[in-house]
Design a protein around this motif. Structure first.
Motif, PDB file in Angstrom:
ATOM      1  N   GLY A 130     -10.553   0.154   9.912  1.00  0.00           N
ATOM      2  CA  GLY A 130     -10.342   0.539  11.302  1.00  0.00           C
ATOM      3  C   GLY A 130      -8.924   0.984  11.614  1.00  0.00           C
ATOM      4  N   TYR A 131      -8.063   1.085  10.595  1.00  0.00           N
ATOM      5  CA  TYR A 131      -6.687   1.538  10.799  1.00  0.00           C
ATOM      6  C   TYR A 131      -6.572   3.039  10.500  1.00  0.00           C
ATOM      7  CZ  TYR A 131      -5.257  -3.413  10.569  1.00  0.00           C
ATOM      8  OH  TYR A 131      -5.093  -4.759  10.784  1.00  0.00           O
ATOM      9  N   GLU A 132      -5.555   3.672  11.113  1.00  0.00           N
ATOM     10  CA  GLU A 132      -5.156   4.989  10.664  1.00  0.00           C
ATOM     11  C   GLU A 132      -4.454   4.816   9.318  1.00  0.00           C
ATOM     12  OE1 GLU A 132      -5.916   7.764  12.119  1.00  0.00           O
ATOM     13  OE2 GLU A 132      -6.795   6.857  13.917  1.00  0.00           O
ATOM     14  N   PRO A 133      -4.616   5.757   8.369  1.00  0.00           N
ATOM     15  CA  PRO A 133      -3.978   5.596   7.060  1.00  0.00           C
ATOM     16  C   PRO A 133      -2.487   5.319   7.146  1.00  0.00           C
ATOM     17  CG  PRO A 133      -5.552   7.389   6.990  1.00  0.00           C
ATOM     18  CD  PRO A 133      -5.463   6.965   8.425  1.00  0.00           C
ATOM     19  N   LEU A 146       0.839  -1.194   0.000  1.00  0.00           N
ATOM     20  CA  LEU A 146       0.000   0.000   0.000  1.00  0.00           C
ATOM     21  C   LEU A 146       0.877   1.247   0.000  1.00  0.00           C
ATOM     22  CD1 LEU A 146      -2.558  -1.307   2.610  1.00  0.00           C
ATOM     23  CD2 LEU A 146      -3.195  -0.553   0.318  1.00  0.00           C
ATOM     24  N   THR A 147       0.658   2.132  -0.976  1.00  0.00           N
ATOM     25  CA  THR A 147       1.421   3.378  -1.059  1.00  0.00           C
ATOM     26  C   THR A 147       0.601   4.585  -0.633  1.00  0.00           C
ATOM     27  OG1 THR A 147       0.819   3.533  -3.400  1.00  0.00           O
ATOM     28  CG2 THR A 147       2.922   2.486  -2.871  1.00  0.00           C
ATOM     29  N   SER A 148      -0.720   4.452  -0.601  1.00  0.00           N
ATOM     30  CA  SER A 148      -1.569   5.529  -0.088  1.00  0.00           C
ATOM     31  C   SER A 148      -2.924   4.949   0.283  1.00  0.00           C
ATOM     32  CB  SER A 148      -1.742   6.649  -1.122  1.00  0.00           C
ATOM     33  OG  SER A 148      -2.522   6.208  -2.219  1.00  0.00           O
ATOM     34  N   VAL A 149      -3.560   5.587   1.269  1.00  0.00           N
ATOM     35  CA  VAL A 149      -4.903   5.195   1.709  1.00  0.00           C
ATOM     36  C   VAL A 149      -5.677   6.471   1.993  1.00  0.00           C
ATOM     37  CG1 VAL A 149      -6.289   4.022   3.445  1.00  0.00           C
ATOM     38  CG2 VAL A 149      -4.130   3.003   2.702  1.00  0.00           C
ATOM     39  N   GLU A 150      -6.783   6.662   1.301  1.00  0.00           N
ATOM     40  CA  GLU A 150      -7.634   7.835   1.498  1.00  0.00           C
ATOM     41  C   GLU A 150      -8.981   7.364   2.035  1.00  0.00           C
ATOM     42  OE1 GLU A 150      -8.490  11.770   1.746  1.00  0.00           O
ATOM     43  OE2 GLU A 150      -6.590  10.960   0.987  1.00  0.00           O
ATOM     44  N   PRO A 151      -9.244   7.552   3.343  1.00  0.00           N
ATOM     45  CA  PRO A 151     -10.514   7.079   3.921  1.00  0.00           C
ATOM     46  C   PRO A 151     -11.710   7.759   3.264  1.00  0.00           C
ATOM     47  CG  PRO A 151      -8.925   7.630   5.641  1.00  0.00           C
ATOM     48  CD  PRO A 151      -8.378   8.168   4.351  1.00  0.00           C
ATOM     49  N   PRO A 152     -12.899   7.187   3.439  1.00  0.00           N
ATOM     50  CA  PRO A 152     -14.116   7.810   2.886  1.00  0.00           C
ATOM     51  C   PRO A 152     -14.317   9.214   3.451  1.00  0.00           C
ATOM     52  CG  PRO A 152     -14.559   5.561   3.601  1.00  0.00           C
ATOM     53  CD  PRO A 152     -13.194   5.912   4.104  1.00  0.00           C
ATOM     54  N   THR A 160     -10.939  -6.420   9.054  1.00  0.00           N
ATOM     55  CA  THR A 160     -10.738  -5.207   9.835  1.00  0.00           C
ATOM     56  C   THR A 160      -9.683  -5.420  10.912  1.00  0.00           C
ATOM     57  OG1 THR A 160     -12.435  -5.723  11.476  1.00  0.00           O
ATOM     58  CG2 THR A 160     -13.164  -4.639   9.437  1.00  0.00           C
ATOM     59  N   LYS A 161      -9.325  -4.340  11.559  1.00  0.00           N
ATOM     60  CA  LYS A 161      -8.327  -4.396  12.618  1.00  0.00           C
ATOM     61  C   LYS A 161      -8.783  -5.287  13.769  1.00  0.00           C
ATOM     62  CE  LYS A 161      -5.259  -1.254  15.153  1.00  0.00           C
ATOM     63  NZ  LYS A 161      -4.953   0.186  15.433  1.00  0.00           N
ATOM     64  N   SER A 162     -10.106  -5.338  13.979  1.00  0.00           N
ATOM     65  CA  SER A 162     -10.658  -6.160  15.060  1.00  0.00           C
ATOM     66  C   SER A 162     -10.898  -7.605  14.633  1.00  0.00           C
ATOM     67  CB  SER A 162     -11.980  -5.555  15.549  1.00  0.00           C
ATOM     68  OG  SER A 162     -12.948  -5.546  14.509  1.00  0.00           O
ATOM     69  N   GLY A 163     -10.613  -7.929  13.356  1.00  0.00           N
ATOM     70  CA  GLY A 163     -10.796  -9.296  12.880  1.00  0.00           C
ATOM     71  C   GLY A 163     -12.130  -9.547  12.212  1.00  0.00           C
ATOM     72  N   GLU A 164     -12.981  -8.534  12.182  1.00  0.00           N
ATOM     73  CA  GLU A 164     -14.282  -8.693  11.532  1.00  0.00           C
ATOM     74  C   GLU A 164     -14.099  -8.716  10.018  1.00  0.00           C
ATOM     75  OE1 GLU A 164     -18.594  -6.326  11.320  1.00  0.00           O
ATOM     76  OE2 GLU A 164     -16.868  -5.482  12.379  1.00  0.00           O
ATOM     77  N   ARG A 165     -14.989  -9.423   9.326  1.00  0.00           N
ATOM     78  CA  ARG A 165     -14.942  -9.488   7.869  1.00  0.00           C
ATOM     79  C   ARG A 165     -16.170  -8.793   7.297  1.00  0.00           C
ATOM     80  NH1 ARG A 165     -11.736 -12.975   9.811  1.00  0.00           N
ATOM     81  NH2 ARG A 165     -10.022 -13.933   8.631  1.00  0.00           N
ATOM     82  N   GLY A 191     -15.356  12.279   5.377  1.00  0.00           N
ATOM     83  CA  GLY A 191     -15.883  12.438   6.731  1.00  0.00           C
ATOM     84  C   GLY A 191     -15.310  11.472   7.743  1.00  0.00           C
ATOM     85  N   ARG A 192     -14.362  10.624   7.308  1.00  0.00           N
ATOM     86  CA  ARG A 192     -13.783   9.657   8.241  1.00  0.00           C
ATOM     87  C   ARG A 192     -12.280   9.864   8.323  1.00  0.00           C
ATOM     88  NH1 ARG A 192     -15.957   3.570   7.737  1.00  0.00           N
ATOM     89  NH2 ARG A 192     -14.171   3.415   9.125  1.00  0.00           N
ATOM     90  N   ASP A 193     -11.743   9.682   9.535  1.00  0.00           N
ATOM     91  CA  ASP A 193     -10.299   9.779   9.727  1.00  0.00           C
ATOM     92  C   ASP A 193      -9.628   8.426   9.573  1.00  0.00           C
ATOM     93  OD1 ASP A 193     -10.507  12.503  10.255  1.00  0.00           O
ATOM     94  OD2 ASP A 193     -10.881  12.153  12.391  1.00  0.00           O
ATOM     95  N   GLN A 194     -10.349   7.367   9.885  1.00  0.00           N
ATOM     96  CA  GLN A 194      -9.791   6.024   9.792  1.00  0.00           C
ATOM     97  C   GLN A 194     -10.238   5.348   8.505  1.00  0.00           C
ATOM     98  OE1 GLN A 194     -11.078   4.045  13.417  1.00  0.00           O
ATOM     99  NE2 GLN A 194      -9.144   4.501  14.413  1.00  0.00           N
ATOM    100  N   SER A 195      -9.458   4.350   8.102  1.00  0.00           N
ATOM    101  CA  SER A 195      -9.833   3.549   6.940  1.00  0.00           C
ATOM    102  C   SER A 195     -11.024   2.674   7.300  1.00  0.00           C
ATOM    103  CB  SER A 195      -8.656   2.672   6.498  1.00  0.00           C
ATOM    104  OG  SER A 195      -8.463   1.607   7.425  1.00  0.00           O
ATOM    105  N   VAL A 196     -11.642   2.107   6.281  1.00  0.00           N
ATOM    106  CA  VAL A 196     -12.805   1.256   6.531  1.00  0.00           C
ATOM    107  C   VAL A 196     -12.430   0.002   7.301  1.00  0.00           C
ATOM    108  CG1 VAL A 196     -14.131   2.102   4.566  1.00  0.00           C
ATOM    109  CG2 VAL A 196     -12.513   0.230   4.234  1.00  0.00           C
TER     110      VAL A 196
END
Length: 718
Positions: A300-303, A285-291, A347-352, A293-298
């Motif tokens: 659950g990680y910080e970019p 991954l070279t860049s991640v732009e969250p949706p 996700t970061k919490s293990g959810e799919r 209005g959101r600071d975190q990625s979908v």
């Protein structure tokens, strides 16, 4: 200063990497000369060395910590106009700027490091021109050659704004003949929207000596009438061979378009509610732009947590393989540069979470693939809707009720869109016979009119209708229950959902049940139903015949056991027998003394039977009550009469029989056979008379007992 070929030569290198010159020393002409290289990193240091110790030649990098090579050349030319100065620049623009500033020679660093021999030759040439009368002219010719072959457009503009010189590159870039442009007003070629701003910047440049304008962007007219975006650098420092103000311009139309594309892309990325990411060719991954209005990625990680990580951090192996397969297909297919694949994001919490991954190839300038860009769209809700649709379709296809989807058209037609198999079976029509047609077109006459009238009512009221209807059509059910529900879109009914159920069998059962209920209610005997699931088996139903028989109305007997009809005169054994019959598992009949509501006793015959549910369990008891007082009293009267008759008969026959027995005994002792036979005949006739009487009155228990006693008596006398 010593020229090359003297006993020793000193070269001053200004910059960080003097080894560039040192590597070129073996290629300098003449092996007897001693060449010394001295290195300083700053412009100030170079000026101090030249002033105090002197040097034969200066070689400088373009970018210095306290200025640039053009600044250094300008300072040196003030006091040392003939000192050889060679500049190593980063690109052609910097080379041109250095020559304009008065450098003896200039070349790109890449060229110098690629060929030590070339660099050595340039240093030799610079030393050879030292103090030569033609040095200035040579510099002018060198500058002229440089700009004529430069990729960028070089323009010299007089203070009045007319073009004094135009480099040949203008024809290649913009299509104009450079000679035709000389003498023309330069700003006539600039787009009207940019003209005034450019004219003002030029005035500022002319008014302020030493001013440099950089990265000025404007639109310049091409020879074909179109417009090209140019980026220019201008300076009011004038070389002795140039009489105007020099501008270096380059075509940035393509870059400008790419920048605008990037701006549009960034605007889209900022506006869309989806996540955008980029990968290199290794899947990192070279860049991640969250949706938006959101600071975190979908996930659950910080970019910044994801950038630099392999995509396997958020994707499973099977999904990675499918994505790689899609990317290979996109690379091989020149006509398709984007595609999509469904995947589960970890996700970061293990959810799919299910996502749709839209993937596009990112090409390099040389056409090779430098990575991919992806847009992640959350499809959890869509997947849930798809599951609901599949469930709805399964229900539609397998429902026992007939279902019809009807489109309400703009011209108020009710066109059948879909029917399920159950409706085909119920109606006797195939789907192909109904699709696209209206009820009136399918069913001529009153039935079609009636159905469409119901549809119109539903559309008008915009509410669900539910009703039963009867059809007299051979081959289809007689009774239907129909429910019509409107589908309202933007305040208008766009579709009707019609559900029909064959209730013919239910209607027939209801008719039978009504008939049975009337028969039970109007029966001339008492009928009750008791609930076996409740304590004491209370009565829950009593018909009118029961009220006429007992005097109890339904409200008085409801909740009481059937034994409530017994009283003190009821035989205890008979009451116990009735209790057992009510709670038993087999039909039974009991005759016993009962009491009416007013206390009047009467003889009743109670016949009970258990009622079982679908599982075979007894849940209720039905009982039939009859008043048998009259036949019971008549029977008792008959028995009393027979009792009296039996007593008289026994008394009247006892003495003759006893006498006959005595005579029979006397005759037997005298051996009088004739007398014996006569006595026996007489006894036989008497016995036959008793048998006939007991047969006629055999229903009387007491008379049967008497006849049996008489028979035993006659048998004993024999």
């Amino acid at each position: 200063m010593a020229a090359f070929g003297s006993a020793s030569t000193t070269v001053l290198y200004v910059g960080d990497d003097g080894s560039v010159v040192e590597r070129a020393l073996p290629d300098l002409g003449g092996t007897d000369e001693e060449v010394t290289v001295r290195t300083v990193s700053e412009m100030a240091g170079a000026l101090a060395v030249v002033e105090k110790a002197g040097t034969d030649c200066v070689v400088s990098e373009f970018d210095l910590t306290d200025g640039t090579a053009t600044d250094l050349v300008a300072r040196l030319r003030e006091d040392y106009p003939t000192l050889p100065v060679l500049v190593l620049a980063d690109d052609a623009n910097e080379v041109a700027a250095c020559i304009e500033a008065g450098a003896t020679d200039a070349l790109t660093t890449a060229t110098a490091t690629a060929s030590e021999e070339l660099l050595a030759g340039r240093i030799e040439s610079a030393l050879a021109r030292d103090e030569a009368p033609e040095a200035t002219a040579a510099t002018g010719r060198q500058y002229q050659t440089l700009i004529e072959h430069a990729e960028d457009i070089v323009t010299v503009i007089a203070p009045d704004g007319t073009i004094e010189y135009q480099s040949p590159s203008v024809e290649r870039v913009l299509g104009w003949d450079p000679e035709e442009m000389v003498g023309e007003y330069a700003f006539n070629y600039i787009h009207p929207d940019d003209r005034e701003e450019m004219r003002q910047q030029f005035i500022d440049l002319v008014d302020q000596e030493g001013t440099v304008i950089e990265d000025v962007r404007f639109r310049h007219k091409r020879a074909d009438g179109s417009w090209a975006w140019l980026e220019a650098v201008g300076s009011n420092r004038k070389d002795t061979t140039v009489s105007g103000y020099v501008f270096n311009s380059r075509d940035i139309t393509d870059r400008r378009e790419r920048e605008r594309e990037l701006e549009r892309y960034e605007t889209v990325v900022e506006a869309i509610p989806d996540e955008v990411y980029t990968l290199d060719t290794e899947g990192v991954l070279t860049s991640v732009e969250p949706p938006t209005g959101r600071d975190q990625s979908v996930a659950g990680y910080e970019p910044e947590e994801l950038v630099g990580q392999h995509v396997s951090t958020v994707m499973e192996d099977a999904d990675i393989e499918r994505a790689e397969s899609l990317i290979r297909d996109l690379i091989e297919d020149d006509d398709s540069r984007r595609g999509s694949v469904e995947m589960d994001l970890v996700t970061k919490s293990g959810e799919r979470i299910p996502f749709e991954n839209h993937i596009a190839i990112m090409p390099s300038s040389d056409g090779s693939v430098r990575g991919t860009v992806g847009v992640l769209r959350d499809i959890a809700e869509r997947k849930e809707r798809e599951r609901e649709l599949r469930k709805a379709e399964t229900t539609f296809q397998n429902a026992q009720d007939g279902i019809v989807l009807v489109d309400v058209t703009d011209d108020d037609r009710f066109e059948i869109r879909r029917v399920n198999p159950a409706y085909e079976s119920m109606s006797g029509l195939s789907e192909s016979e109904m699709i696209g047609r209206t009820p009136r077109e399918i069913l001529d006459g009153e039935i079609g009119d009636r159905i469409e009238a119901r549809f119109e009512e539903c559309v008008e009221q915009k509410t669900t209708l539910s009703y039963d209807e009867t059809f007299d059509i051979p081959g289809i059910p007689t009774h239907w229950h129909t429910r019509i529900a409107p589908v309202v879109v933007d305040g208008e009914v766009a579709q009707l959902v019609v559900a029909t159920r064959d209730i013919t069998e239910r209607k027939e059962r209801e008719q039978e049940l009504k008939l049975r209920n009337r028969a039970i209610a109007e029966a001339p005997i008492g009928i009750t139903i008791a609930d076996r699931t409740r304590p004491d088996t209370p009565i829950v139903y009593a018909n009118g015949g029961f009220e006429q028989l007992t005097g109890y109305d339904v409200t008085e007997i409801d909740g009481r056991p059937l034994t409530h009809l017994t009283d003190a005169e009821t035989d205890a054994e008979k009451q116990a027998e009735l209790d057992a019959a009510v709670d038993g598992d087999e039909p039974a009949t009991v005759e016993l003394m009962l009491a009416r509501q007013d206390g009047t006793p009467f003889w009743g015959r109670v016949s009970v039977a258990p009622v079982r549910n679908e599982d075979g369990d007894v849940t209720h008891t039905v009982a039939f009550q009859q008043d048998i007082t009259e036949p019971k009293e008549y029977e008792q009267w008959i028995e009393r009469r027979f009792d009296e008759f039996s007593e008289v008969l026994a008394e009247d026959l006892r003495e003759p029989l006893q006498e006959a027995q005595r005579q029979l005994s006397a005759a037997r002792n005298a051996d009088d056979e004739q007398a014996l036979d006569a006595a026996a005949d007489w006894l036989d006739r008497a016995e036959k008379l008793l048998d006939d009487l007991t047969t006629v009155h055999s229903f009387s228990v007491k008379s049967r007992d008497i006849s049996e006693a008489a028979r035993r008596g006659s048998s004993g006398s024999e």
